[in-house]
Design a protein around this motif. Structure first.
Motif, PDB file in Angstrom:
ATOM      1  N   UNK A   1       0.711  -1.107  -0.076  1.00 20.02           N
ATOM      2  CA  UNK A   1      -0.125   0.077  -0.161  1.00 20.02           C
ATOM      3  C   UNK A   1       0.791   1.321   0.151  1.00 20.02           C
ATOM      4  N   UNK A   2       1.924   1.032   0.624  1.00 24.06           N
ATOM      5  CA  UNK A   2       3.006   2.240   0.791  1.00 24.06           C
ATOM      6  C   UNK A   2       3.276   2.639  -0.545  1.00 24.06           C
TER       7      UNK A   2
ATOM      8  N   UNK B   1       0.401   4.060  -2.992  1.00 20.47           N
ATOM      9  CA  UNK B   1      -0.139   5.258  -2.805  1.00 20.47           C
ATOM     10  C   UNK B   1       1.076   6.496  -3.111  1.00 20.47           C
TER      11      UNK B   1
ATOM     12  N   UNK C   1       1.148   6.768  -6.891  1.00 18.18           N
ATOM     13  CA  UNK C   1      -0.076   7.561  -7.366  1.00 18.18           C
ATOM     14  C   UNK C   1       0.242   8.917  -6.926  1.00 18.18           C
ATOM     15  N   UNK C   2       0.594   9.123  -5.993  1.00 20.58           N
ATOM     16  CA  UNK C   2       0.958  10.863  -5.335  1.00 20.58           C
ATOM     17  C   UNK C   2       2.033  11.192  -6.205  1.00 20.58           C
TER      18      UNK C   2
ATOM     19  N   UNK D   1       0.179  12.114  -9.332  1.00 18.81           N
ATOM     20  CA  UNK D   1      -0.309  13.316  -9.190  1.00 18.81           C
ATOM     21  C   UNK D   1       0.514  14.707  -9.224  1.00 18.81           C
TER      22      UNK D   1
ATOM     23  N   UNK E   1       1.529  15.894 -12.628  1.00 26.58           N
ATOM     24  CA  UNK E   1       0.511  15.932 -13.664  1.00 26.58           C
ATOM     25  C   UNK E   1       1.037  16.869 -14.913  1.00 26.58           C
ATOM     26  N   UNK E   2       0.383  16.813 -16.023  1.00 29.22           N
ATOM     27  CA  UNK E   2       0.659  17.595 -16.809  1.00 29.22           C
ATOM     28  C   UNK E   2      -0.358  17.814 -18.094  1.00 29.22           C
ATOM     29  N   UNK E   3      -0.181  18.547 -18.983  1.00 23.73           N
ATOM     30  CA  UNK E   3      -1.243  18.732 -19.791  1.00 23.73           C
ATOM     31  C   UNK E   3      -0.461  18.792 -21.439  1.00 23.73           C
ATOM     32  N   UNK E   4      -1.298  18.316 -22.440  1.00 24.39           N
ATOM     33  CA  UNK E   4      -0.676  18.651 -23.617  1.00 24.39           C
ATOM     34  C   UNK E   4      -0.771  19.992 -24.018  1.00 24.39           C
ATOM     35  N   UNK E   5      -0.087  20.201 -24.948  1.00 25.73           N
ATOM     36  CA  UNK E   5       0.031  21.785 -25.554  1.00 25.73           C
ATOM     37  C   UNK E   5      -1.234  22.326 -26.106  1.00 25.73           C
TER      38      UNK E   5
ATOM     39  N   UNK F   1      -4.771  13.181 -14.851  1.00 25.81           N
ATOM     40  CA  UNK F   1      -3.635  14.164 -14.604  1.00 25.81           C
ATOM     41  C   UNK F   1      -2.640  14.197 -15.624  1.00 25.81           C
TER      42      UNK F   1
ATOM     43  N   UNK G   1      -3.133  14.677 -18.663  1.00 25.27           N
ATOM     44  CA  UNK G   1      -3.478  15.525 -19.529  1.00 25.27           C
ATOM     45  C   UNK G   1      -4.687  16.391 -18.911  1.00 25.27           C
ATOM     46  N   UNK G   2      -4.493  17.233 -17.997  1.00 28.72           N
ATOM     47  CA  UNK G   2      -5.345  17.770 -17.379  1.00 28.72           C
ATOM     48  C   UNK G   2      -6.433  18.512 -17.964  1.00 28.72           C
TER      49      UNK G   2
END
Lengths: 183, 485
Positions: free
Chosen positions: A6-7, A10, A13-14, A17, A20-24, B462, B464-465
């Motif tokens: 579990x350690x 988690x 997963x953190x 988090x 986290x990113x985003x596409x252009x 996350x 691609x937010x």
């Protein structure tokens, strides 16, 4: 072992988090948005019974009126007008041949374009004309410079005959369907 | 127009990318004091807690049930107008919405009664902004396609316009009472100080163009629309005046409104926790049952009436003597008169978005002594009746919120794991109108008296937010005591 599982789970997963990113994204695309609705509206309707036409006399003018019309030359509209069509329909159930003309007048009252219709007495079909403005048609400047219409109706027949139709009349309908660029 | 459209679109997507209300990760997370804000009847074990000012509870949530930011703004080479047509106009319905909520705790304090150790009192102040806008489908179609062509005969529903937003500062005081070993109840009173509020939620009417009785087309409009605003114009006027002291004036007005200088309202929360057996409990709460009477800086805009037009009409012989040249202007004036758009400053009541939670929880895996064993207050500790005694919890939660177009619900399954006395983790799976793949993760860390928590929703998005239909993040710091320190 279970605790470790579990350690690790988690923690992983953190980390996910946190990473986290985003596409252009390109927000400037909004400048390319094109909004071009087609707007439709009735413009002018003239109806006259045969008695009124008769009262004007043979070959007489039964209607002549200049009507203010600023729909197209309003700056907001004129700047956004792309193309469109004005549709005319004439029904004639009288015994008269008739002539209806529409002069497009600019602000000084000078005619810049004329649309003329001649209809036979009691035709079997509705007379229809579609006039295109913009690419492939008449210049849009005719409309954007039009400040008023002069509508003239002339009797091209006698002043006594009456149609057998229960309600003999002549009517001119007109409507516009135009594409505007809002964005 | 170009600037206006750009502003609207950026505002809609900008808002939804910043902020919205289900806080399933925090709900019933007993180790975190802020969970009391979601259920005043939560089981409490601490002696007292003090939230770190401004940092004890920060919550940002955004949701869109339709198009995402990525759908429109991804740098994918697809023509933007085509994307708007295919991903917005063709698929989104009037039920789709963009929503956002943000909340910041100003301060949050709780303590156990000296003479009544079964009571836990809490009070504080927090600011909240909540905005929701439904997709105005028919109005958008009218703007993009117009009333001509294939839309002749189509009725455009003006009631598709529905939006509501507010920023409010809330002063609250709550009492949590352990009634028995199996029942804890609580209630919280709230005083709302409105910073601004706007709503346009009871619109109706239609616009359609059909074949005319005389002329070719008859355009018919029936409208009953209203935009109510309170507190908006004051800010707008300051920005519009642009006097050089704009920032100072805005801060001054904002501070005044925060400190009860604007419209005021009242509300309450209530909740309970009932232990069905030593390992199973059920909880429930209802939040923000209240209203604000908007009487300050009110400006309402109305558009109401009905008319139809076939254009200029001349009937002979009736109009033979009418030599008026201004028939077009007369027509425009007639339409204006039939559809008066007015302003008024009448106060109005706005209801808070009522929320309700319910849950069932099963605890298992005895873990020895509880982390709150030193409480000294004999509250919710000892024996098998204390859920803190168990290392694991599993259960389900139901969430509902009253929105302008009805109740929105969300169903959550959760698992909570306690690792020793310092770390507690919670994971949730939530199904709602925004997402079927919403997995959330929460962590609560107790390092001595210092408490830190961070809770994130929809973690699968996350990667691609910008392509997420739903995202939320909340975190905070508290100082908690279970003993006489």
């Amino acid at each position: 072992m279970k605790k470790l599982f579990f350690q690790v789970l988690f923690a992983s997963i953190f980390i996910l988090m946190l990473s986290s990113c985003t596409e252009e994204q390109d927000f400037s695309q909004i400048d390319d948005l094109s909004v071009t609705p087609t707007l439709a509206s009735g413009i002018f309707y003239l109806e006259s019974d045969e008695e009124t036409i008769n009262s004007a006399g043979g070959f007489g003018t039964f209607y002549a009126q200049t009507v203010n019309f600023d729909a197209f030359n309003e700056a907001y509209v004129a700047e956004r007008l792309l193309e469109g069509v004005i549709i005319y329909e004439i029904e004639n159930t009288t015994s008269k041949r008739a002539d209806i003309s529409i002069d497009f007048l600019d602000e000084s009252g000078t005619p810049i374009y004329q649309e003329t219709f001649t209809v036979e007495a009691n035709p079997t079909e509705t007379f229809t004309r579609e006039v295109t403005y913009g690419p492939g048609g008449l210049s849009l400047s005719i409309l954007t410079n039009t400040s008023s219409f002069r509508v003239t109706g002339r009797n091209l027949g006698d002043a006594t005959s009456t149609s057998t139709h229960p309600e003999p009349k002549i009517s001119l309908s007109s409507a516009a369907e135009f594409i505007f660029r809002l964005k | 127009m170009r600037g206006f459209l750009k502003t609207i679109l950026i505002a809609v997507f900008g808002i939804s990318s910043i902020h919205a209300q289900n806080r399933q990760l925090l709900y019933d997370f007993n180790e975190i004091p802020q969970a009391l804000m979601l259920n005043p009847g939560m089981k409490t074990s601490q002696r007292w807690h003090v939230g770190v000012p401004v940092l004890s509870g920060l919550f940002f949530q955004a949701s869109t049930s339709g198009v995402t930011v990525n759908d429109l703004f991804a740098n994918d080479g697809v023509d933007f107008t085509t994307k708007v047509q295919e991903r917005v106009l063709d698929v989104m319905t009037r039920r789709d919405d963009f929503g956002s909520t943000s909340q910041i705790d100003g301060f949050n304090i709780g303590f156990r009664g000296k003479n009544r150790p079964d009571d836990y009192y809490s009070f504080g102040m927090y600011g909240e902004m909540d905005i929701i806008s439904y997709w105005p489908k028919d109005l958008a179609l009218l703007a993009f396609e117009g009333n001509g062509g294939n839309n002749i005969g189509r009725s455009f529903d003006l009631g598709d316009l529905s939006l509501r937003g507010e920023m409010v500062n809330v002063f609250h005081f709550g009492i949590n009472r352990k009634v028995s070993n199996t029942l804890t109840i609580g209630a919280r009173a709230k005083l709302y100080s409105s910073i601004f509020q706007f709503q346009s939620i009871k619109n109706s009417g239609s616009f359609r163009t059909v074949e005319g009785q005389n002329n070719m087309y008859n355009s018919i409009i029936v409208a009953d629309m209203q935009l109510q605003t309170s507190g908006v114009k004051g800010f707008y006027d300051i920005i519009d005046a642009d006097t050089g002291t704009t920032r100072k004036d805005l801060t001054s007005l904002f501070t005044e409104r925060v400190l009860l200088g604007g419209s005021l309202g009242l509300g309450f929360d209530a909740g309970f926790t009932h232990q069905l057996n030593p390992q199973t409990s059920i909880t429930g709460s209802i939040l923000d049952v209240g209203f604000i009477y908007n009487s300050n800086d009110v400006w309402n805009y109305t558009f109401e009436g009905a008319t139809s037009t076939e254009g200029i009409t001349v009937f002979l012989p009736e109009d033979i003597d009418n030599v008026n040249n201004d028939l077009w202007q007369d027509l425009v004036d007639e339409i204006d008169e039939a559809l008066p758009h007015g302003e008024n400053q009448s106060g109005y009541i706005s209801l808070r978005p009522v929320k309700a939670y319910g849950s069932i929880r099963y605890d298992f895996g005895e873990g020895g002594r509880s982390w709150s064993e030193n409480c000294g207050c004999a509250i919710n500790t000892g024996g098998g009746s204390n859920s803190d005694f168990y290392r694991n919890s599993v259960g389900g939660q139901l969430y509902m919120i009253k929105r302008p177009r009805g109740i929105q619900a969300a169903l959550t399954g959760f698992y909570q794991k306690r690792l020793g006395r310092t770390l507690s983790l919670k994971t949730t799976y939530t199904v709602d109108k925004y997402s079927f793949t919403n997995i959330g993760l929460g962590l609560n860390l107790q390092a001595g008296p210092v408490n830190f928590y961070v809770l994130g929703d929809n973690v699968l998005s996350y990667g691609n937010i910008a392509d997420s239909h739903y995202a939320s993040l909340q975190f905070g710091f508290n100082i908690i005591s279970w003993n006489n320190n």
